[in-house]
Scaffold this active site. Structure first.
Site, PDB file in Angstrom:
ATOM      1  N   ALA A   1       0.867  -1.248  -0.021  1.00 33.47           N
ATOM      2  CA  ALA A   1       0.062   0.087  -0.040  1.00 33.47           C
ATOM      3  C   ALA A   1       0.863   1.134  -0.070  1.00 33.47           C
ATOM      4  O   ALA A   1       1.649   1.389   0.948  1.00 33.47           O
ATOM      5  CB  ALA A   1      -0.734   0.056   1.267  1.00 33.47           C
ATOM      6  N   SER A   2       0.873   2.118  -0.978  1.00 32.59           N
ATOM      7  CA  SER A   2       1.737   3.093  -1.099  1.00 32.59           C
ATOM      8  C   SER A   2       1.657   4.158  -0.060  1.00 32.59           C
ATOM      9  O   SER A   2       2.666   4.652   0.380  1.00 32.59           O
ATOM     10  CB  SER A   2       1.419   3.794  -2.403  1.00 32.59           C
ATOM     11  N   ASP A   3       0.514   4.313   0.470  1.00 35.81           N
ATOM     12  CA  ASP A   3       0.582   5.341   1.585  1.00 35.81           C
ATOM     13  C   ASP A   3       1.386   4.862   2.718  1.00 35.81           C
ATOM     14  O   ASP A   3       2.150   5.561   3.319  1.00 35.81           O
ATOM     15  CB  ASP A   3      -0.959   5.915   1.981  1.00 35.81           C
ATOM     16  N   GLY A   4       1.297   3.369   2.873  1.00 34.53           N
ATOM     17  CA  GLY A   4       2.108   3.113   4.162  1.00 34.53           C
ATOM     18  C   GLY A   4       3.460   3.116   3.922  1.00 34.53           C
ATOM     19  O   GLY A   4       4.190   3.387   5.009  1.00 34.53           O
TER      20      GLY A   4
ATOM     21  N   LEU B   1       4.882   6.912   4.479  1.00 31.73           N
ATOM     22  CA  LEU B   1       4.620   7.182   5.776  1.00 31.73           C
ATOM     23  C   LEU B   1       5.718   6.518   6.463  1.00 31.73           C
ATOM     24  O   LEU B   1       6.763   7.158   7.530  1.00 31.73           O
ATOM     25  CB  LEU B   1       3.403   6.574   6.461  1.00 31.73           C
TER      26      LEU B   1
END
Length: 335
Positions: free
Chosen positions: A108-111, A114
Site C-alpha cells: 500500500a503506497s501510503d504505508g 509514511l
C-alpha cells in the site's frame, strides 16, 4: 573553534529537550492502547490486524514525541515482518490469526510513504544516517514500482498490483501525502518527485464533478485525462478521502483547493457534519463525524483545539490516528 563548540552544544540541547509538540501530543495513551510490546500496531477497529499505514503513522508519532525506544520497536517489527525483499517495499497487511499472516503480498503506497517519511524525520531528529539511508531506499523503490505516467500525469498507484486497466487507472487521493513527497524532493532533488507533486495537485484541481468538486475515496483516471468516482466503491467522501485536506493543508496552508473542502464542511454545523456524503446523489451518513474525523474537519477550517486532539476511550485506532495527525499538521512537524 569556540563557535563550533557552542553550536554543537546547542544542537545536543535541542535534541535532548522535548519540543512543545512532544509534550502536547497525546502519544502515551495511543502507545498504551494500540502498540503491542514488540512494536506491532493494532487496528482495533479491524479485528486487531496490522498494516503499513498504522506502522508508519505510529513511527511518525514516536519521532514527534521524541520516543526513540518506541520508534525502534515499531520500525524493527515492521522491517522484520512486512519487508518485501523483492521490491524494497512492504507487504501492506498482517493478520496474526491465520496460518500465513501475510495474506496479501501487495503493498500500500501510503504505508510505504509514511514509513519512509518517519525514517527521514527520525534520521534528522536523532542524527542517524542508517535511518536516512533506509528512507532513501524506500523512496527509490516507490518511484520504481508505483509511480507511472498516465494521461499526461505522473501519478502514484495505490499499490503495485490491481489498479491498472487498458484505458484507465484507479487512484486513492488520500495516498497523495504531499508534505512527505515535498520532504523527499527537498532531500533528493529528484525531478520525478517535483513532477509527481505538481501533477497530483493538478489532477485534484481538474475534478469537475460533484457539488464541491472534491475527490471521493477512490477515483478513476481515464486515458483522456478525465476523472470520475471509481465504480467499485460508493462515490463517497468518507474515511479515506478525509485525509486529503489534512495532507493538502499540512503541505500548503494557502492551497486554493482547500476552499472546496471548506465549502463542503460549511454546509453543516460542526456537530451535525455527516461522517460521509455521496458526491453523486448526496445521500449522507445517518450519524455525524466524531473523534478523528471531526479533528480533521476542525484543522481544515482553522478551528482545531488541543482538546479535539486528545484521545478518548471511545476512539479506535483510526480515530486516534487522525487526531494525532491533525495535531502534527497543526504544529507543522518540521525539524
Amino acid at each position: 573553534m569556540v563557535y563550533k563548540h557552542v553550536m554543537k552544544v546547542l544542537l545536543i540541547v535541542m535534541v535532548m529537550v522535548p519540543s512543545a509538540l512532544a509534550t502536547s501530543l497525546d502519544w502515551k495513551p495511543f502507545k498504551t492502547r494500540f502498540m503491542a510490546s514488540d512494536g506491532r500496531i493494532l487496528d482495533t477497529g479491524n479485528h486487531n490486524v496490522s498494516h503499513t499505514e498504522g506502522q508508519g503513522f505510529s513511527m511518525l508519532f514516536a519521532v514527534a514525541a521524541n520516543d526513540k525506544a518506541s520508534f525502534d520497536k515499531i520500525w524493527g517489527w515492521t522491517k522484520t515482518h512486512l519487508n518485501d525483499p523483492k521490491t524494497g517495499l512492504f507487504y501492506w497487511r498482517y493478520n496474526p490469526i491465520i496460518a500465513d499472516p501475510i495474506e496479501d503480498k501487495n503493498n500500500a503506497s501510503d504505508g510505504d510513504i509514511l514509513i519512509a517519511w518517519a525514517l527521514l524525520k527520525a534520521g534528522t531528529r536523532w542524527d542517524n544516517k542508517a535511518y536516512l539511508a533506509e528512507s532513501d531506499r524506500i523512496v527509490r523503490a516507490l518511484l520504481d514500482h508505483t509511480v507511472i505516467d498516465f494521461a499526461h500525469h505522473k501519478v502514484m498507484l495505490p499499490g503495485r498490483h490491481g489498479f491498472t486497466a487498458k484505458d484507465s487507472i484507479t487512484l486513492n487521493p488520500s495516498y497523495f501525502i504531499f508534505p512527505a513527497w515535498r520532504d523527499f524532493a527537498k532531500r533528493s532533488y529528484l525531478a520525478n518527485l517535483w513532477t509527481l507533486i505538481d501533477d497530483s495537485q493538478q489532477l485534484l484541481a481538474e475534478i469537475d464533478w460533484g457539488r464541491e468538486k472534491i475527490p471521493t475515496d477512490w477515483i478513476t483516471l481515464y486515458a483522456n485525462g478525465k476523472t470520475a468516482p471509481a465504480k467499485k466503491w460508493p462515490a463517497r467522501v468518507s474515511y479515506d478521502a478525509i485525509r486529503v485536506p489534512l495532507y493538502m493543508k499540512w503541505d500548503q496552508a494557502n492551497n486554493p483547493l482547500l476552499s472546496r473542502w471548506q465549502s463542503w464542511f460549511s454546509r453543516y454545523s460542526r456537530l451535525s457534519m455527516p461522517a460521509w456524503e455521496n458526491m453523486i446523489d448526496h445521500q449522507v451518513a445517518n450519524y455525524p463525524m466524531r473523534g478523528g474525523l471531526l479533528a480533521v474537519r476542525d484543522y481544515t477550517m482553522g478551528q482545531l483545539s488541543q482538546e479535539a486532539t486528545k484521545i478518548k476511550t471511545s476512539d479506535d485506532y483510526y480515530s486516534a490516528s487522525l487526531k494525532l495527525l491533525s495535531a502534527l499538521a497543526d504544529e507543522g512537524f518540521a525539524f
